[in-house]
Design a protein around this motif. Structure first.
Motif, mmCIF file in Angstrom:
data_model
loop_
_atom_site.group_PDB
_atom_site.id
_atom_site.type_symbol
_atom_site.label_atom_id
_atom_site.label_comp_id
_atom_site.label_asym_id
_atom_site.label_seq_id
_atom_site.Cartn_x
_atom_site.Cartn_y
_atom_site.Cartn_z
ATOM 1 N N LYS A 18 -44.063 -47.712 27.375
ATOM 2 C CA LYS A 18 -44.337 -49.161 27.397
ATOM 3 C C LYS A 18 -43.186 -49.927 26.746
ATOM 4 O O LYS A 18 -42.764 -50.969 27.253
ATOM 5 C CB LYS A 18 -45.642 -49.463 26.663
ATOM 6 N N LEU A 19 -42.684 -49.417 25.626
ATOM 7 C CA LEU A 19 -41.571 -50.081 24.949
ATOM 8 C C LEU A 19 -40.310 -50.072 25.804
ATOM 9 O O LEU A 19 -39.583 -51.070 25.874
ATOM 10 C CB LEU A 19 -41.293 -49.417 23.597
ATOM 11 N N GLN A 20 -40.032 -48.965 26.463
ATOM 12 C CA GLN A 20 -38.855 -48.891 27.326
ATOM 13 C C GLN A 20 -38.981 -49.859 28.498
ATOM 14 O O GLN A 20 -38.011 -50.513 28.888
ATOM 15 C CB GLN A 20 -38.654 -47.461 27.822
ATOM 16 N N ALA A 21 -40.182 -49.975 29.055
ATOM 17 C CA ALA A 21 -40.396 -50.924 30.155
ATOM 18 C C ALA A 21 -40.190 -52.357 29.670
ATOM 19 O O ALA A 21 -39.603 -53.182 30.381
ATOM 20 C CB ALA A 21 -41.788 -50.743 30.738
ATOM 21 N N GLU A 22 -40.655 -52.662 28.451
ATOM 22 C CA GLU A 22 -40.478 -54.000 27.887
ATOM 23 C C GLU A 22 -38.998 -54.287 27.643
ATOM 24 O O GLU A 22 -38.517 -55.384 27.916
ATOM 25 C CB GLU A 22 -41.271 -54.119 26.584
ATOM 26 N N ILE A 23 -38.264 -53.304 27.157
ATOM 27 C CA ILE A 23 -36.817 -53.481 26.931
ATOM 28 C C ILE A 23 -36.096 -53.727 28.255
ATOM 29 O O ILE A 23 -35.243 -54.614 28.354
ATOM 30 C CB ILE A 23 -36.232 -52.252 26.196
ATOM 31 N N GLU A 24 -36.440 -52.991 29.281
ATOM 32 C CA GLU A 24 -35.813 -53.187 30.597
ATOM 33 C C GLU A 24 -36.116 -54.577 31.142
ATOM 34 O O GLU A 24 -35.242 -55.238 31.705
ATOM 35 C CB GLU A 24 -36.299 -52.116 31.569
ATOM 36 N N ARG A 25 -37.355 -55.037 30.938
ATOM 37 C CA ARG A 25 -37.735 -56.375 31.405
ATOM 38 C C ARG A 25 -36.917 -57.433 30.668
ATOM 39 O O ARG A 25 -36.406 -58.379 31.276
ATOM 40 C CB ARG A 25 -39.234 -56.611 31.187
ATOM 41 N N MET A 26 -36.765 -57.275 29.354
ATOM 42 C CA MET A 26 -36.013 -58.247 28.566
ATOM 43 C C MET A 26 -34.530 -58.238 28.930
ATOM 44 O O MET A 26 -33.889 -59.294 28.983
ATOM 45 C CB MET A 26 -36.198 -57.962 27.076
ATOM 46 N N GLU A 27 -33.966 -57.071 29.186
ATOM 47 C CA GLU A 27 -32.561 -56.991 29.596
ATOM 48 C C GLU A 27 -32.352 -57.641 30.954
ATOM 49 O O GLU A 27 -31.344 -58.319 31.176
ATOM 50 C CB GLU A 27 -32.103 -55.535 29.616
ATOM 51 N N ALA A 28 -33.302 -57.474 31.867
ATOM 52 C CA ALA A 28 -33.191 -58.121 33.177
ATOM 53 C C ALA A 28 -33.275 -59.637 33.032
ATOM 54 O O ALA A 28 -32.541 -60.384 33.689
ATOM 55 C CB ALA A 28 -34.291 -57.608 34.104
ATOM 56 N N ALA A 33 -30.376 -62.370 33.950
ATOM 57 C CA ALA A 33 -30.635 -63.519 34.822
ATOM 58 C C ALA A 33 -30.193 -64.814 34.145
ATOM 59 O O ALA A 33 -29.611 -65.692 34.790
ATOM 60 C CB ALA A 33 -32.117 -63.580 35.183
ATOM 61 N N LEU A 34 -30.447 -64.936 32.846
ATOM 62 C CA LEU A 34 -30.018 -66.131 32.117
ATOM 63 C C LEU A 34 -28.500 -66.208 32.038
ATOM 64 O O LEU A 34 -27.922 -67.286 32.154
ATOM 65 C CB LEU A 34 -30.617 -66.133 30.717
ATOM 66 N N ASP A 35 -27.839 -65.073 31.837
ATOM 67 C CA ASP A 35 -26.379 -65.057 31.796
ATOM 68 C C ASP A 35 -25.783 -65.490 33.126
ATOM 69 O O ASP A 35 -24.775 -66.182 33.169
ATOM 70 C CB ASP A 35 -25.854 -63.666 31.432
ATOM 71 N N SER A 36 -26.415 -65.094 34.226
ATOM 72 C CA SER A 36 -25.880 -65.472 35.534
ATOM 73 C C SER A 36 -26.097 -66.954 35.817
ATOM 74 O O SER A 36 -25.310 -67.571 36.527
ATOM 75 C CB SER A 36 -26.519 -64.628 36.638
ATOM 76 N N LYS A 37 -27.152 -67.550 35.241
ATOM 77 C CA LYS A 37 -27.402 -68.981 35.436
ATOM 78 C C LYS A 37 -26.459 -69.836 34.610
ATOM 79 O O LYS A 37 -26.098 -70.929 35.005
ATOM 80 C CB LYS A 37 -28.847 -69.321 35.071
ATOM 81 N N ALA A 38 -26.070 -69.353 33.426
ATOM 82 C CA ALA A 38 -25.197 -70.111 32.536
ATOM 83 C C ALA A 38 -24.031 -69.224 32.101
ATOM 84 O O ALA A 38 -24.006 -68.723 30.997
ATOM 85 C CB ALA A 38 -25.977 -70.594 31.321
ATOM 86 N N PRO A 39 -23.040 -69.034 32.981
ATOM 87 C CA PRO A 39 -21.946 -68.105 32.656
ATOM 88 C C PRO A 39 -21.075 -68.583 31.502
ATOM 89 O O PRO A 39 -20.426 -67.784 30.861
ATOM 90 C CB PRO A 39 -21.150 -68.023 33.955
ATOM 91 N N GLY A 40 -21.053 -69.874 31.194
ATOM 92 C CA GLY A 40 -20.210 -70.379 30.121
ATOM 93 C C GLY A 40 -20.763 -70.081 28.746
ATOM 94 O O GLY A 40 -20.070 -70.187 27.759
ATOM 95 N N LEU A 41 -22.032 -69.725 28.667
ATOM 96 C CA LEU A 41 -22.649 -69.445 27.382
ATOM 97 C C LEU A 41 -22.661 -67.958 27.129
ATOM 98 O O LEU A 41 -22.903 -67.167 28.015
ATOM 99 C CB LEU A 41 -24.095 -69.956 27.371
ATOM 100 N N SER A 42 -22.400 -67.586 25.898
ATOM 101 C CA SER A 42 -22.488 -66.180 25.533
ATOM 102 C C SER A 42 -22.826 -66.088 24.067
ATOM 103 O O SER A 42 -22.710 -67.054 23.321
ATOM 104 C CB SER A 42 -21.173 -65.460 25.818
ATOM 105 N N ALA A 43 -23.231 -64.921 23.629
ATOM 106 C CA ALA A 43 -23.595 -64.726 22.234
ATOM 107 C C ALA A 43 -22.387 -64.898 21.324
ATOM 108 O O ALA A 43 -22.521 -65.264 20.172
ATOM 109 C CB ALA A 43 -24.200 -63.339 22.054
ATOM 110 N N SER A 44 -21.188 -64.659 21.823
ATOM 111 C CA SER A 44 -19.998 -64.767 20.989
ATOM 112 C C SER A 44 -19.669 -66.203 20.633
ATOM 113 O O SER A 44 -18.963 -66.460 19.675
ATOM 114 C CB SER A 44 -18.799 -64.127 21.692
#
Length: 162
Positions: A33-43, A47-58
């Motif tokens: 269940k935890l691995q499935a939740e991690i995969e969902r969060m990474e996806a 998706a958010l990174d692809s919508k806003a390519p100019g933003l990053s954690a750095s």
């Protein structure tokens, strides 16, 4: 005669009861269940990174809350001595002769919601921002406003303490 037996021991309210130890099936199910939740969060993050390519954690802000100077700050101005009854629309109409405006932010007190008397105007182009600096001292709603480039706070400079 019949024998009297003692009732089974019942833990008192003060004694902690331990849950049954998880079986290996329960543990592996929890891990799945935890691995499935991690995969969902990474996806979702991808998706958010692809919508806003100019933003990053750095480019996130540091401990002082100041971000690195970027195009947003380079095209923004500080407007001081703004009348308390002034609306974003008033600022847009005042600065629109300078060029296209991206955003207007009037700073308000977080407890009362009342305006603090200053605002930020972000322009779409640097040329528009430079034109707006010439409006320093112009009159808006009967008050002479101050117009300066937006200053970005740098962590460790100014503030309280030594």
């Amino acid at each position: 005669m019949s024998e009297i037996t003692d009732p089974p021991a019942v833990p008192s309210a003060n004694e902690p009861t331990e849950p049954p130890a998880p079986t290996t099936d329960d543990a592996s199910e929890d891990i799945a269940k935890l691995q499935a939740e991690i995969e969902r969060m990474e996806a979702e993050a991808a998706a958010l990174d692809s919508k806003a390519p100019g933003l990053s954690a750095s480019s996130s802000s540091g401990p002082g809350g100041a971000e690195a100077t970027g195009p947003t700050d380079a095209n923004s101005i500080y407007v001081g001595a703004v009348d308390y009854s002034c609306t974003p629309e008033d600022l847009v109409s005042h600065f629109s002769p300078c060029g296209p405006i991206e955003r207007v932010t009037i700073q308000c007190d977080k407890f009362t919601g009342n305006p603090k008397g200053y605002a930020y105007v972000e322009f779409k182009t640097e040329e528009a921002m430079e034109m707006s600096l010439k409006m320093d001292g112009s009159e808006l709603k009967g008050r002479a406003i101050k117009v300066n480039m937006k200053r970005v706070n740098e962590f460790g400079h100014g503030g309280r303490g030594g």
